[in-house]
Design a protein around this motif. Structure first.
Motif, short mmCIF file in Angstrom:
data_model
loop_
_atom_site.label_atom_id
_atom_site.label_comp_id
_atom_site.label_asym_id
_atom_site.label_seq_id
_atom_site.Cartn_x
_atom_site.Cartn_y
_atom_site.Cartn_z
N VAL A 99 0.85 -1.19 0.00
CA VAL A 99 0.00 0.00 0.00
C VAL A 99 0.89 1.24 0.00
O VAL A 99 1.79 1.35 0.82
CB VAL A 99 -0.92 0.01 1.25
N LEU A 100 0.62 2.15 -0.93
CA LEU A 100 1.32 3.43 -1.01
C LEU A 100 0.34 4.52 -0.62
O LEU A 100 -0.78 4.55 -1.14
CB LEU A 100 1.84 3.67 -2.42
N THR A 101 0.72 5.40 0.30
CA THR A 101 -0.19 6.44 0.79
C THR A 101 0.43 7.83 0.64
O THR A 101 1.61 7.96 0.32
CB THR A 101 -0.52 6.25 2.28
N THR A 102 -0.37 8.82 0.95
CA THR A 102 0.13 10.19 1.03
C THR A 102 0.76 10.37 2.42
O THR A 102 0.54 9.56 3.32
CB THR A 102 -1.01 11.21 0.87
N PRO A 103 1.50 11.46 2.62
CA PRO A 103 2.10 11.70 3.94
C PRO A 103 1.05 11.94 5.04
O PRO A 103 1.35 11.81 6.21
CB PRO A 103 2.94 12.96 3.74
N LYS A 104 -0.17 12.27 4.66
CA LYS A 104 -1.20 12.60 5.65
C LYS A 104 -2.02 11.40 6.11
O LYS A 104 -2.95 11.56 6.89
CB LYS A 104 -2.14 13.66 5.07
N ALA A 105 -1.68 10.21 5.66
CA ALA A 105 -2.44 9.01 6.05
C ALA A 105 -2.44 8.84 7.56
O ALA A 105 -1.43 9.06 8.22
CB ALA A 105 -1.85 7.79 5.37
N LYS A 106 -3.56 8.43 8.10
CA LYS A 106 -3.72 8.17 9.53
C LYS A 106 -3.32 6.72 9.80
O LYS A 106 -3.95 5.79 9.31
CB LYS A 106 -5.16 8.40 9.95
N LEU A 107 -2.27 6.52 10.59
CA LEU A 107 -1.72 5.18 10.81
C LEU A 107 -2.73 4.20 11.40
O LEU A 107 -2.78 3.06 10.96
CB LEU A 107 -0.48 5.24 11.69
N GLY A 108 -3.49 4.61 12.37
CA GLY A 108 -4.46 3.71 12.99
C GLY A 108 -5.46 3.18 11.98
O GLY A 108 -5.72 1.97 11.92
N LEU A 109 -6.03 4.07 11.19
CA LEU A 109 -7.00 3.66 10.17
C LEU A 109 -6.32 2.83 9.08
O LEU A 109 -6.88 1.86 8.59
CB LEU A 109 -7.67 4.88 9.54
N LEU A 110 -5.11 3.21 8.71
CA LEU A 110 -4.37 2.47 7.70
C LEU A 110 -4.13 1.03 8.16
O LEU A 110 -4.40 0.09 7.41
CB LEU A 110 -3.03 3.16 7.43
N PHE A 111 -3.64 0.86 9.37
CA PHE A 111 -3.40 -0.49 9.89
C PHE A 111 -4.68 -1.32 9.90
O PHE A 111 -4.68 -2.49 9.52
CB PHE A 111 -2.79 -0.46 11.28
N LEU A 112 -5.77 -0.73 10.34
CA LEU A 112 -7.05 -1.44 10.40
C LEU A 112 -7.50 -1.86 9.01
O LEU A 112 -7.86 -3.02 8.78
CB LEU A 112 -8.10 -0.55 11.06
N ASP A 113 -7.47 -0.93 8.05
CA ASP A 113 -7.90 -1.23 6.68
C ASP A 113 -7.00 -2.26 6.02
O ASP A 113 -7.48 -3.16 5.33
CB ASP A 113 -7.94 0.04 5.84
N VAL A 114 -5.70 -2.15 6.24
CA VAL A 114 -4.77 -3.10 5.63
C VAL A 114 -4.96 -4.49 6.23
O VAL A 114 -4.96 -5.50 5.50
CB VAL A 114 -3.31 -2.61 5.78
N LYS A 115 -5.16 -4.57 7.52
CA LYS A 115 -5.38 -5.87 8.17
C LYS A 115 -6.63 -6.54 7.61
O LYS A 115 -6.63 -7.72 7.27
CB LYS A 115 -5.50 -5.68 9.69
#
Length: 80
Positions: A53-69
């Protein structure tokens, strides 16, 4: 940004899996790299597949981890 992602991901995955074992961290689960232009997250989604997954610098880590999982689990289910 997509050119060569597969090849680079394969090389990086091998390195991180080796490091995880050598450092006594157990089986590789996820890798996160933060650059000035954004994040790159890599995780297994089955024995023969990796989600990158490639994101922008503003990505929210908590939401990113949840969505990726969730996405990795669904991909593993579909690919099984």
């Amino acid at each position: 940004a997509g050119e060569g992602v597969g090849e680079m991901s394969e090389a990086v995955l091998g390195m991180w899996e080796g490091m995880s074992g050598e450092l006594g961290r157990g089986e590789f689960q996820m890798n996160l790299v933060r650059g000035e232009d954004g994040l790159t997250l890599m995780t297994r989604c089955g024995p023969d597949a990796v989600l990158v997954v490639l994101t922008t610098p503003k990505a929210k880590l908590g939401l990113l981890f949840l969505d990726v999982k969730r996405t990795a689990a669904e991909l593993a289910r579909v690919l099984a």
